[in-house]
Design a protein around this motif. Structure first.
Motif, PDB file in Angstrom:
ATOM      1  N   GLU A  56     -17.110  41.654  21.113  1.00  0.00           N
ATOM      2  CA  GLU A  56     -17.845  40.669  21.908  1.00  0.00           C
ATOM      3  C   GLU A  56     -19.157  41.261  22.410  1.00  0.00           C
ATOM      4  N   PRO A 215      -3.202  42.201  30.009  1.00  0.00           N
ATOM      5  CA  PRO A 215      -2.417  40.986  29.816  1.00  0.00           C
ATOM      6  C   PRO A 215      -0.954  41.199  29.462  1.00  0.00           C
ATOM      7  N   GLU A 268      -1.137  35.895  17.971  1.00  0.00           N
ATOM      8  CA  GLU A 268      -2.340  36.347  18.661  1.00  0.00           C
ATOM      9  C   GLU A 268      -1.989  37.599  19.453  1.00  0.00           C
ATOM     10  N   ARG A 270      -3.466  40.079  22.279  1.00  0.00           N
ATOM     11  CA  ARG A 270      -4.517  39.996  23.309  1.00  0.00           C
ATOM     12  C   ARG A 270      -4.515  41.252  24.180  1.00  0.00           C
ATOM     13  N   THR A 271      -5.713  41.754  24.452  1.00  0.00           N
ATOM     14  CA  THR A 271      -5.887  42.857  25.394  1.00  0.00           C
ATOM     15  C   THR A 271      -6.845  42.409  26.489  1.00  0.00           C
ATOM     16  N   GLY A 274     -10.137  41.109  24.662  1.00  0.00           N
ATOM     17  CA  GLY A 274     -10.194  39.902  23.850  1.00  0.00           C
ATOM     18  C   GLY A 274      -8.936  39.733  23.023  1.00  0.00           C
ATOM     19  N   ALA A 275      -9.028  38.920  21.962  1.00  0.00           N
ATOM     20  CA  ALA A 275      -7.848  38.598  21.162  1.00  0.00           C
ATOM     21  C   ALA A 275      -8.198  38.619  19.677  1.00  0.00           C
ATOM     22  N   ARG A 300     -11.716  36.526  13.077  1.00  0.00           N
ATOM     23  CA  ARG A 300     -10.685  36.579  14.102  1.00  0.00           C
ATOM     24  C   ARG A 300      -9.707  37.736  13.886  1.00  0.00           C
ATOM     25  N   TRP A 305     -12.080  43.278  18.382  1.00  0.00           N
ATOM     26  CA  TRP A 305     -12.046  42.315  19.475  1.00  0.00           C
ATOM     27  C   TRP A 305     -11.138  42.836  20.593  1.00  0.00           C
ATOM     28  N   LEU A 306     -10.261  43.783  20.260  1.00  0.00           N
ATOM     29  CA  LEU A 306      -9.234  44.255  21.189  1.00  0.00           C
ATOM     30  C   LEU A 306      -9.606  45.558  21.889  1.00  0.00           C
ATOM     31  N   CYS A 326      -1.174  45.421  25.399  1.00  0.00           N
ATOM     32  CA  CYS A 326      -1.437  44.107  24.811  1.00  0.00           C
ATOM     33  C   CYS A 326      -0.312  43.125  25.126  1.00  0.00           C
ATOM     34  N   ARG A 329       1.612  36.483  21.429  1.00  0.00           N
ATOM     35  CA  ARG A 329       2.180  35.132  21.440  1.00  0.00           C
ATOM     36  C   ARG A 329       2.124  34.551  20.028  1.00  0.00           C
TER      37      ARG A 329
END
Length: 337
Positions: A56, A215, A268, A270-271, A274-275, A300, A305-306, A326, A329
């Motif tokens: 990001e 998360p 997915e 996620r950290t 991001g994801a 993606r 991203w993580l 992390c 889901r």
């Protein structure tokens, strides 16, 4: 030391540092409002969008530049953001020398071009030489052929042709010259670390502790290698892509049980940063509370991203690619790729 953005690069006290490459901090340096702002970037044979931590931030930084030039053989994700995209050469079209061959063992690895560059493609050295001339610094770029570049690198190494011939690879060489370490031996106790004030012996470090906002409570490893690919390369080669069509995440058995995974679902991961999205494979071969994801995939599925560019090892300066927290889901069908 501090780079221009104020981020600490892991550099030891005294006369030197233990890190030569702080390139992962480039996005932060671009975004920083410092006295010497970075407003233009030339990318050669690289893909920051794939290899830099914190995707990001990387996207945000590249989009703020006044000029982004990419010189590459492929239209990478970084190239898609470029203002100017210049065609690179394959290794069949240019001469190259392996810098590692200019180290202690004196083996010289040279590739010679088989054919001239096609169409408007240029090898990196020729592009840089032309740019240097256009900027008025031609005296610094006197090279006209691939051989000129190879000869210059060899001369800068301090070795002559006779040195290379004399030190050719042979059985027993290490018994005479030793290893490429300060002591010439295999080192478990690092004198280099000791001289710079670090613990000279390998020291176990506890896994990363959760931070505010983390998360989930599962362990995440990024960067798992896949035999069909080399980093982000070869996914466009059908014979290799057929070996692995999709980005697969290995999921430990406890993770699978708590999330409700049977295997084969899109998930997915996620950290705090991001994801990213992967196809799940339940594995008994990794720690039961661990998720392991590959690197080098686009969009993606990009593992960076993580990752966090600011959470770095205090000595090596390397981001924590292998030890993050992390959550996982299952993606509903409407969100799956």
């Amino acid at each position: 030391c501090l780079n221009r953005s104020g981020r600490r690069c892991a550099r030891a006290p005294g006369d030197g540092g233990l890190v030569d490459d702080c390139s992962g901090g480039l996005p932060e340096a671009i975004l920083a409002d410092g006295p010497s702002p970075i407003r233009a970037l030339i990318v050669l044979k690289g893909n920051p969008m794939s290899c830099f931590p914190n995707t990001e931030k990387t996207i945000r930084a590249l989009k703020t530049l006044d000029l982004l030039v990419v010189h590459d053989l492929f239209e990478t994700e970084t190239a898609e953001l470029a203002d100017v995209l210049l065609p690179g050469c394959t290794f069949f079209e240019k001469g190259e020398i392996c810098p590692k061959s200019l180290r202690h063992d004196r083996r010289l690895h040279i590739c010679s071009p088989v054919i001239p560059p096609l169409d408007e493609a240029l090898p990196e050295w020729q592009f840089l030489c032309q740019l240097g001339h256009r900027l008025g610094h031609g005296q610094l770029f006197p090279y006209t052929t691939d051989a000129d570049i190879v000869d210059a690198l060899r001369a800068a190494s301090g070795w002559t042709e006779a040195d290379f011939a004399e030190q050719s690879v042979r059985d027993g060489r290490l018994l005479e010259s030793g290893f490429a370490t300060p002591s010439g031996k295999i080192e478990l106790y690092s004198g280099l670390f000791e001289r710079h004030g670090y613990d000279p012996l390998p020291t176990p470090v506890a896994p990363v502790t959760p931070r505010p906002g983390d998360p989930g409570g599962y362990h995440l490893i990024t960067g798992a290698r896949q035999s069909a690919f080399m980093h982000s390369q070869q996914r466009n080669v059908e014979s290799l892509r057929s070996l692995q069509r999709e980005p697969l995440a290995e999921v430990g058995e406890t993770v699978a049980r708590e999330v409700g995974l049977a295997g084969g679902e899109w998930i997915e991961v996620r950290t705090l940063m991001g994801a990213a999205v992967y196809r799940a494979v339940v594995s008994p071969h990794i720690h039961a509370r661990t998720v392991s994801v590959p690197h080098g995939w686009r969009g993606r599925h990009n593992a960076n991203w993580l990752t966090d560019d600011a959470a770095v090892d205090p000595i090596a300066g390397t981001p924590a690619y292998k030890d993050l927290r992390c959550a996982v889901r299952i993606l509903p069908e409407a969100e799956a790729p």
